[in-house]
Design a protein around this motif. Structure first.
Motif, mmCIF file in Angstrom:
data_model
loop_
_atom_site.group_PDB
_atom_site.id
_atom_site.type_symbol
_atom_site.label_atom_id
_atom_site.label_comp_id
_atom_site.label_asym_id
_atom_site.label_seq_id
_atom_site.Cartn_x
_atom_site.Cartn_y
_atom_site.Cartn_z
ATOM 1 N N GLU A 132 0.844 -1.189 0.000
ATOM 2 C CA GLU A 132 0.000 0.000 0.000
ATOM 3 C C GLU A 132 0.882 1.243 0.000
ATOM 4 O O GLU A 132 1.942 1.264 0.628
ATOM 5 C CB GLU A 132 -0.926 -0.010 1.213
ATOM 6 C CG GLU A 132 -1.943 -1.139 1.182
ATOM 7 C CD GLU A 132 -2.921 -1.072 2.344
ATOM 8 O OE1 GLU A 132 -3.690 -0.099 2.409
ATOM 9 O OE2 GLU A 132 -2.897 -1.987 3.191
ATOM 10 N N GLY A 175 -3.319 4.058 -2.182
ATOM 11 C CA GLY A 175 -3.341 3.264 -3.398
ATOM 12 C C GLY A 175 -2.393 2.082 -3.245
ATOM 13 O O GLY A 175 -2.054 1.690 -2.132
ATOM 14 N N TRP A 176 -1.945 1.539 -4.376
ATOM 15 C CA TRP A 176 -1.089 0.359 -4.375
ATOM 16 C C TRP A 176 0.160 0.601 -5.199
ATOM 17 O O TRP A 176 0.170 1.432 -6.115
ATOM 18 C CB TRP A 176 -1.855 -0.850 -4.916
ATOM 19 C CG TRP A 176 -2.955 -1.277 -4.004
ATOM 20 C CD1 TRP A 176 -4.251 -0.821 -4.012
ATOM 21 C CD2 TRP A 176 -2.860 -2.200 -2.916
ATOM 22 N NE1 TRP A 176 -4.957 -1.413 -2.998
ATOM 23 C CE2 TRP A 176 -4.133 -2.273 -2.309
ATOM 24 C CE3 TRP A 176 -1.827 -2.982 -2.405
ATOM 25 C CZ2 TRP A 176 -4.398 -3.093 -1.217
ATOM 26 C CZ3 TRP A 176 -2.075 -3.808 -1.324
ATOM 27 C CH2 TRP A 176 -3.352 -3.857 -0.742
ATOM 28 N N ALA A 212 -8.707 -0.280 -8.632
ATOM 29 C CA ALA A 212 -7.540 0.071 -7.834
ATOM 30 C C ALA A 212 -6.913 1.348 -8.363
ATOM 31 O O ALA A 212 -6.921 1.617 -9.571
ATOM 32 C CB ALA A 212 -6.506 -1.053 -7.853
ATOM 33 N N LEU A 213 -6.384 2.126 -7.440
ATOM 34 C CA LEU A 213 -5.546 3.273 -7.769
ATOM 35 C C LEU A 213 -4.109 2.830 -7.537
ATOM 36 O O LEU A 213 -3.786 2.308 -6.469
ATOM 37 C CB LEU A 213 -5.891 4.463 -6.872
ATOM 38 C CG LEU A 213 -5.018 5.712 -6.991
ATOM 39 C CD1 LEU A 213 -5.039 6.264 -8.410
ATOM 40 C CD2 LEU A 213 -5.469 6.772 -5.994
ATOM 41 N N TYR A 269 0.157 3.609 -7.889
ATOM 42 C CA TYR A 269 1.218 4.608 -7.996
ATOM 43 C C TYR A 269 2.500 3.963 -8.482
ATOM 44 O O TYR A 269 2.824 2.836 -8.117
ATOM 45 C CB TYR A 269 1.488 5.258 -6.635
ATOM 46 C CG TYR A 269 0.314 6.000 -6.054
ATOM 47 C CD1 TYR A 269 -0.232 7.095 -6.710
ATOM 48 C CD2 TYR A 269 -0.231 5.616 -4.830
ATOM 49 C CE1 TYR A 269 -1.308 7.787 -6.177
ATOM 50 C CE2 TYR A 269 -1.304 6.308 -4.283
ATOM 51 C CZ TYR A 269 -1.841 7.389 -4.953
ATOM 52 O OH TYR A 269 -2.906 8.071 -4.417
ATOM 53 N N GLY A 300 -0.752 8.868 -10.378
ATOM 54 C CA GLY A 300 -1.146 7.477 -10.474
ATOM 55 C C GLY A 300 -1.963 7.112 -11.701
ATOM 56 O O GLY A 300 -2.195 7.910 -12.606
ATOM 57 N N ILE A 350 -5.495 4.500 -12.816
ATOM 58 C CA ILE A 350 -6.672 3.784 -12.331
ATOM 59 C C ILE A 350 -6.829 2.488 -13.139
ATOM 60 O O ILE A 350 -6.705 2.505 -14.371
ATOM 61 C CB ILE A 350 -7.945 4.650 -12.452
ATOM 62 C CG1 ILE A 350 -7.861 5.838 -11.488
ATOM 63 C CG2 ILE A 350 -9.197 3.830 -12.202
ATOM 64 C CD1 ILE A 350 -8.951 6.865 -11.707
#
Length: 245
Positions: free
Chosen positions: A53, A61-62, A220-221, A223, A234, A236
């Protein structure tokens, strides 16, 4: 009849191999242990990749954290193909990974005026690019090879440092692979799209356009390692069945 899945990528501030890896992992329901097993089969350290994360501007985000040793080994396409052939990738994933590197070799060959088989990969042949490309192909196969729709790729002026010195962005190989790809301007500076990212998109036969009609099931968002100042950060990712009618 069940509607086929769609896989959507909206590259707000750019796209890199590690961003594709993180986004595909979230869409495929893969954990760090899954990624590590494939990495190990590629001859890479088992702990070289982790899905973690990450927060940017206090928005969670991830991120795919990749940690590999620096090296100066220059690989040809044949060298990369041998690594892929010896890995635990399934047949479809192997073919897609080889296709991505073949696209990349062809672009580098055109840039340098040499046949693709004579290209020696530098940055794009480094271990992290092999990891990103192969894991993205494996995750895409795990998802059942859905139709992939990406937004236009964001580009801006600037420079990028590579094995050939300081070059303008987009980097020459990226510029070559942009033929036929919709792009848009971004109010920032530097490299926004990496060679790994665009070669993978092309290998997966990505379409470029608006959000398709779909029901979002996973989202998911994501980066990347680099954060561009002054722009939306980021990318999406979304996955789900297409809406009919």
């Amino acid at each position: 009849m069940t509607a086929a899945d769609l896989l959507v990528v909206r590259p707000n501030s750019g796209l890199s191999g590690d961003m594709l890896l993180a986004g595909f992992a979230r869409m495929a329901g893969a954990a760090t242990a899954d990624l590590a097993a494939i990495a190990e089969s590629l001859g890479l350290p088992k702990d070289c990749v982790a899905l973690v994360e990450k927060s940017v501007n206090q928005i969670g985000g991830w991120h795919a954290r990749v940690s590999l040793p620096k090296e100066h080994h220059h690989r040809t396409l044949a060298d990369v193909e041998k690594i892929i052939a010896a890995s635990a990738l399934g047949g479809t994933a192997r073919d897609l990974a080889v296709k991505a590197f073949t696209i990349l070799a062809a672009a580098e060959g055109r840039v340098h005026g040499i046949p693709p088989e004579k290209v020696t990969f530098h940055e794009v042949g480094a271990l992290d690019s092999i990891l990103d490309t192969c894991l993205a192909a494996w995750l895409y196969e795990r998802m059942g090879c859905p139709r992939l729709v990406s937004g236009p790729l964001p580009l801006c002026d600037g420079t990028v440092r590579c094995a050939h010195g300081l070059l303008p962005t987009p980097a020459p190989a990226v510029l070559d692979m942009l033929e036929g790809v919709p792009v848009r301007g971004l109010a920032s500076s530097g490299e926004t799209v990496t060679p790994t990212a665009i070669s993978v998109l092309k290998a997966l036969d990505a379409e470029f356009g608006d959000w398709p009609a779909m029901t979002v099931r996973e989202r998911a968002l994501v980066y990347g390692t680099r954060v561009l100042p002054g722009v939306a950060n980021g990318a999406i990712f979304a996955r789900g069945p297409a809406q009919s009618g």
